[in-house]
Design an enzyme around this catalytic site. Sequence first.
Site, PDB file in Angstrom:
ATOM      1  CG  MET A 241      48.799  31.148  20.400  1.00  0.00           C
ATOM      2  SD  MET A 241      49.849  32.546  19.938  1.00  0.00           S
ATOM      3  CE  MET A 241      49.317  32.821  18.262  1.00  0.00           C
ATOM      4  CD  GLU A 242      50.320  24.589  25.547  1.00  0.00           C
ATOM      5  OE1 GLU A 242      49.382  24.128  24.866  1.00  0.00           O
ATOM      6  OE2 GLU A 242      50.772  24.013  26.540  1.00  0.00           O
ATOM      7  NE  ARG A 243      54.912  22.815  22.043  1.00  0.00           N
ATOM      8  CZ  ARG A 243      54.728  21.743  21.295  1.00  0.00           C
ATOM      9  NH1 ARG A 243      55.099  21.753  20.028  1.00  0.00           N
ATOM     10  NH2 ARG A 243      54.179  20.650  21.788  1.00  0.00           N
ATOM     11  CB  ALA A 246      54.964  28.796  27.494  1.00  0.00           C
ATOM     12  N   GLY A 363      53.062  21.425  28.065  1.00  0.00           N
ATOM     13  CA  GLY A 363      53.062  21.948  26.693  1.00  0.00           C
ATOM     14  C   GLY A 363      54.061  21.220  25.812  1.00  0.00           C
TER      15      GLY A 363
END
Length: 380
Positions: A241-243, A246, A363
């Site tokens: 989800m972070e990637r 971003a 990340g």
Amino acid sequence: MMYSDEHQEFRAMVRRYVDQKINPHVDEWERAEMMPLHEIFTDMAKLGMLGLEYDPAYAGQGADHLFTLVLCQELGRVAHGSLPMALGVQVAMATPSLHAHGSEELKQEYLTPAMRGETVCGVAVTEPEAGSDVAGIRTTARRDGDDWVINGSKMFITNAVQADWLCTLVRTSPEGGYRGMSQIIVPTDTPGFRVDRKLDKLGMRASDTGLLTFQDVRVPVRNAIGEIGRGFQQQMSQFVMERMFAAYSVPISCASELEQTRDHARQRKAFGQPLSANQYLQYTYAELAAKVDLLRVYTEATARSYADGGDVTRMATIAKLEAGRLSRQVADWCLQVHGGTGYMTDTWTSRAYRDSRLLSIGGGADEVMLRVLSLMDGFS
Ligand SMILES: Cc1cc2nc3c(=O)[nH]c(=O)nc-3n(C[C@H](O)[C@H](O)[C@H](O)COP(=O)(O)OP(=O)(O)OC[C@H]3O[C@@H](n4cnc5c(N)ncnc54)[C@H](O)[C@@H]3O)c2cc1C
């Protein structure tokens, strides 16, 4: 049609918010090397920008994933990288595991106030001795009755200086490697927790980043998120989800940088003509604009696939890798075309150059994305 009327109305609302409530403050926050996140997040939460895909029972919006894509795209118009990153930590890095795996009690206590913007949170994975290799972390949580007793340190933690709690990855049993880790919520007012230092950085200057120490920090056993011992796996899905978060904003931020640089090149003269009359610059611009278009389409395809329930680990990894590389390339070129002016500290070109450098490290570094991709394809 990719976007519904509701998505477009949401887009217009976020765009207005960025223009009227965020961008006018960016210079001041950069100078202060801090942003008032409690205030900003409470404001954004009231307009429905936090917890877009989370359950309304925990102050989420119950919206589809394309709303997250739209939010990130509009955040690409923010005049620095710090606020989009801080918000990304709150909604896409520190809370996905809690929403997916946390107990009802933990979600009510920690997720709901975070999605109302009343509390600020962070995710604490990296340590002084382990960043890329998450399996190398050493911070431990030993069980003592109904408590965990946590000891260790965490490095480069975003939002940490003003965070109310941290989703902390620790070792809860001694197996080593990927096994025996858990994610535990640590309130930052717990005795034994301290921010040793607010770190000074090349870019993302308005974002607070901390070096943290945990010394016999006692938190209840019920603060563990999901299954004890599955922390590594839960953190790996949280990284997906972070990637995505971003990568989604990069096509818009790059397009805006290219547009401003095109306007500058049309107006600035050298050798008796506008800079834009040079074919070398025209073609470089066109090549970068084409790459930005490809990334936009790819991030939209990633979002569509995720919204349709697909496993997007591979697509999110590629999107993050390419977003990191392209944002650096575009920021570097835009600074170059602005010449000496572009190199001055207070210019947007200089800020974009500094801020964009992080995406290829944070990340998961570019090389870690390449490692994931080669392993997924069996090239090992
Ligand atoms: C501003 C900022 C904010 C951050 N925010 C957070 C946060 O909120 N929470 C958190 O937990 N962490 C955070 N981080 C940490 C970030 O995720 C790590 O810095 C990153 O994962 C790299 O780890 P490292 O710095 O320990 O580098 P190392 O692991 O020491 O790696 C150094 C370099 O080696 C190369 N490398 C690594 N592995 C390989 C490989 N297998 N093959 C080839 N080359 C390789 C890469 O180029 C890498 O950049 C943040 C970092 C920064 C700078």
